[in-house]
Write a protein that holds these residues in place. Structure first.
Motif, mmCIF file in Angstrom:
data_model
loop_
_atom_site.group_PDB
_atom_site.id
_atom_site.type_symbol
_atom_site.label_atom_id
_atom_site.label_comp_id
_atom_site.label_asym_id
_atom_site.label_seq_id
_atom_site.Cartn_x
_atom_site.Cartn_y
_atom_site.Cartn_z
ATOM 1 N N ILE A 20 45.421 50.836 16.398
ATOM 2 C CA ILE A 20 45.571 49.886 15.292
ATOM 3 C C ILE A 20 45.088 48.501 15.686
ATOM 4 O O ILE A 20 44.308 47.875 14.962
ATOM 5 C CB ILE A 20 47.045 49.836 14.829
ATOM 6 N N THR A 21 45.504 48.003 16.858
ATOM 7 C CA THR A 21 45.069 46.691 17.341
ATOM 8 C C THR A 21 45.402 46.605 18.826
ATOM 9 O O THR A 21 45.821 47.600 19.445
ATOM 10 C CB THR A 21 45.747 45.558 16.556
ATOM 11 N N THR A 22 45.199 45.436 19.406
ATOM 12 C CA THR A 22 45.533 45.208 20.814
ATOM 13 C C THR A 22 46.474 44.011 20.920
ATOM 14 O O THR A 22 46.522 43.155 20.024
ATOM 15 C CB THR A 22 44.279 44.931 21.662
ATOM 16 N N LEU A 23 47.199 43.969 22.016
ATOM 17 C CA LEU A 23 48.098 42.853 22.291
ATOM 18 C C LEU A 23 47.906 42.459 23.745
ATOM 19 O O LEU A 23 47.990 43.301 24.641
ATOM 20 C CB LEU A 23 49.550 43.250 22.030
ATOM 21 N N SER A 24 47.638 41.168 23.972
ATOM 22 C CA SER A 24 47.365 40.680 25.325
ATOM 23 C C SER A 24 48.210 39.451 25.626
ATOM 24 O O SER A 24 48.347 38.561 24.775
ATOM 25 C CB SER A 24 45.879 40.329 25.487
ATOM 26 N N LYS A 25 48.728 39.419 26.836
ATOM 27 C CA LYS A 25 49.433 38.241 27.324
ATOM 28 C C LYS A 25 48.467 37.467 28.207
ATOM 29 O O LYS A 25 48.065 37.939 29.275
ATOM 30 C CB LYS A 25 50.677 38.644 28.113
ATOM 31 N N VAL A 26 48.094 36.259 27.771
ATOM 32 C CA VAL A 26 47.040 35.501 28.450
ATOM 33 C C VAL A 26 47.561 34.246 29.141
ATOM 34 O O VAL A 26 46.762 33.435 29.609
ATOM 35 C CB VAL A 26 45.934 35.127 27.445
ATOM 36 N N LYS A 27 48.847 34.086 29.206
ATOM 37 C CA LYS A 27 49.446 32.959 29.929
ATOM 38 C C LYS A 27 50.579 33.501 30.795
ATOM 39 O O LYS A 27 51.662 33.789 30.256
ATOM 40 C CB LYS A 27 49.994 31.908 28.959
ATOM 41 N N PRO A 28 50.322 33.701 32.075
ATOM 42 C CA PRO A 28 49.111 33.418 32.871
ATOM 43 C C PRO A 28 48.094 34.547 32.785
ATOM 44 O O PRO A 28 48.284 35.510 32.033
ATOM 45 C CB PRO A 28 49.682 33.309 34.282
ATOM 46 N N VAL A 29 47.015 34.416 33.592
ATOM 47 C CA VAL A 29 46.019 35.479 33.712
ATOM 48 C C VAL A 29 45.876 35.857 35.181
ATOM 49 O O VAL A 29 46.250 35.100 36.073
ATOM 50 C CB VAL A 29 44.644 35.048 33.149
ATOM 51 N N LYS A 30 45.338 37.035 35.399
ATOM 52 C CA LYS A 30 45.065 37.499 36.757
ATOM 53 C C LYS A 30 43.572 37.408 37.032
ATOM 54 O O LYS A 30 42.753 37.531 36.116
ATOM 55 C CB LYS A 30 45.509 38.957 36.923
ATOM 56 N N VAL A 31 43.224 37.197 38.291
ATOM 57 C CA VAL A 31 41.826 37.212 38.728
ATOM 58 C C VAL A 31 41.710 38.253 39.832
ATOM 59 O O VAL A 31 42.365 38.139 40.866
ATOM 60 C CB VAL A 31 41.373 35.835 39.236
ATOM 61 N N GLU A 32 40.897 39.267 39.585
ATOM 62 C CA GLU A 32 40.728 40.355 40.556
ATOM 63 C C GLU A 32 39.376 40.230 41.233
ATOM 64 O O GLU A 32 38.345 40.066 40.581
ATOM 65 C CB GLU A 32 40.840 41.709 39.853
ATOM 66 N N PHE A 33 39.370 40.313 42.565
ATOM 67 C CA PHE A 33 38.134 40.244 43.333
ATOM 68 C C PHE A 33 38.303 41.078 44.595
ATOM 69 O O PHE A 33 39.408 41.566 44.893
ATOM 70 C CB PHE A 33 37.764 38.793 43.663
ATOM 71 N N ALA A 34 37.219 41.242 45.353
ATOM 72 C CA ALA A 34 37.248 42.056 46.571
ATOM 73 C C ALA A 34 36.689 41.252 47.732
ATOM 74 O O ALA A 34 35.737 40.476 47.567
ATOM 75 C CB ALA A 34 36.440 43.336 46.372
ATOM 76 N N VAL A 35 37.272 41.429 48.908
ATOM 77 C CA VAL A 35 36.818 40.757 50.123
ATOM 78 C C VAL A 35 36.385 41.832 51.122
ATOM 79 O O VAL A 35 36.919 42.945 51.118
ATOM 80 C CB VAL A 35 37.910 39.859 50.730
ATOM 81 N N PRO A 36 35.419 41.531 51.985
ATOM 82 C CA PRO A 36 35.012 42.512 53.001
ATOM 83 C C PRO A 36 36.191 42.923 53.880
ATOM 84 O O PRO A 36 37.095 42.132 54.161
ATOM 85 C CB PRO A 36 33.945 41.751 53.805
ATOM 86 N N GLY A 37 36.165 44.167 54.310
ATOM 87 C CA GLY A 37 37.272 44.704 55.079
ATOM 88 C C GLY A 37 37.556 43.951 56.366
ATOM 89 O O GLY A 37 38.698 43.911 56.836
ATOM 90 N N ARG A 38 36.529 43.304 56.960
ATOM 91 C CA ARG A 38 36.761 42.594 58.224
ATOM 92 C C ARG A 38 37.635 41.350 58.054
ATOM 93 O O ARG A 38 38.148 40.808 59.038
ATOM 94 C CB ARG A 38 35.425 42.207 58.856
#
Length: 382
Positions: A223-241
């Motif tokens: 039917i629709t979507t619901l999002s909580k945007v306060k706060p937000v997450k930031v996903e990133f990746a770092v090298p294994g070393r």
């Protein structure tokens, strides 16, 4: 009278052996003529190059014009290596995620009778969003309530009879079981009735919808979507070393790709496993997003500082030459080019850290590295 006889002399015909020898001599003469012509053309139009420094009429090591001369020094730009303080930082790319996000779907079949959706507007937890026709469920619910009353009356009578030992315990248990079963069915109907009213599971912002009052929906219909945007997450990746150096609570700098604005976030979670394919560890940071600066799904650049190295040696990126066995740079020693193997560490768009192979004061060639060879004379232009 004597008759003088005139005898005609027969012509002499050359033997086959004599004719074959003549042809061979002729072909030999023609071959010698062709070879002589090629030699003449070679000497006239393609003379042998003069070798400088060889022995000749002028003396040992001298050509016709005197001793051989070296070519001009090649102009190059250089970088003098010096010790600097290097911030150990990891640059990565990431995506913005909503703190919470859900797709609002119907769990029952029926027509929408009430639609309390305002696209793109915030809603509170528990607020009614959609109501679905539930007349048949309510009718079944009332019927079951009547059945429960009937079964309860029967259970009471059976209990009295059991106390007077007019019936067996089994007969009473059957009556009591009817009451319990009817109550369970009533609970199932009540749960189904509750599903006909869709409420917001948390505070958030509604997405877009195509549903209207009167739209028939079936279980699973979006039917629709619901999002909580306060706060937000930031996903990133770092090298294994760098996995051991990243910890919860670390500050990260986020740069929005669209506006180039920078924001500060904090790491709140680390994936306990390193991806065996990419050899990276997934990290998540959280940003307050008070004024809706970042939108879920946006692409961002992330800079994570892991400390500082004092006395680090760095060279320009263009001065490093990748090779099959590692990396090299070209130094200037006594006015000539000298290659040097190096080991590298952290790198950015402009500079690369050198962990081994260079010392403070070394002069590294940064331009013209494709034109110079070991031992070539070079001239610094800048």
């Amino acid at each position: 009278m004597q008759t003088q006889e005139y005898l005609e002399e027969e012509p002499q015909v050359a033997s086959p052996r004599t004719s074959g020898a003549g042809r061979r001599i002729l072909w030999l003469l023609l071959a010698l003529a062709v070879v002589a012509g090629l030699v003449f053309a070679k000497m006239k139009y393609f003379p042998a190059p003069e070798v400088k420094g060889g022995k000749g009429a002028a003396g040992k090591g001298k050509g016709a014009d005197g001793p051989a001369k070296a070519g001009p020094a090649l102009p190059v730009e250089v970088y003098v290596v010096k010790a600097t303080n290097l911030a150990d930082a990891v640059a990565a790319t990431g995506s913005v995620l909503a703190e919470e996000a859900v797709i609002i779907k119907s769990e029952v079949a029926g027509k929408i009778t009430n639609l309390n959706l305002r696209e793109g507007q915030p809603v509170r937890k528990g607020q009614v969003l959609v109501s679905i026709n539930s007349a048949d469920i309510q009718a079944a619910l009332r019927k079951q309530q009547y059945n429960i009353k009937l079964f309860q009356d029967q259970e009471k009578r059976q209990r009295i009879l059991l106390d007077k030992e007019y019936i067996s315990a089994q007969e009473y248990e059957q009556a009591n079981n009817q009451v319990l079963t009817a109550r369970a069915e009533l609970g199932a109907l009540q749960a189904t009735l509750a599903k006909s009213t869709i409420r917001a599971p948390f505070d958030g912002v509604l997405g877009l919808t195509t549903a209207t009052v009167g739209t028939y929906v079936s279980p699973g219909t979006e039917i629709t979507t619901l999002s909580k945007v306060k706060p937000v997450k930031v996903e990133f990746a770092v090298p294994g070393r760098f996995a051991r150096q990243v910890a919860v609570g670390e500050d990260v700098t986020i740069t929005d790709e669209g506006s180039s604005q920078k924001y500060q976030a904090k790491v709140y979670a680390l994936d306990p496993q390193i991806d065996p394919v990419s050899r990276t560890q997934t990290v998540r940071a959280r940003y307050a997003n008070t004024n809706n600066e970042l939108r879920p799904g946006a692409f961002v650049k992330v800079n994570l500082e892991l400390g500082q190295t004092e006395g680090a040696l760095q060279v320009p990126t263009e001065a490093v030459v990748p090779e099959a066995a590692g990396y090299s740079v070209y130094l200037i020693k006594n006015g000539k080019m000298e290659p040097r193997k190096i080991n590298i560490g952290l790198r950015s768009n402009q500079l690369i850290q050198v962990t081994d192979g260079l010392a403070v004061g070394d002069t590294v060639i940064r331009t013209g590295i494709l034109q110079v060879k070991p031992g070539d004379a070079v001239r610094v232009t800048k």
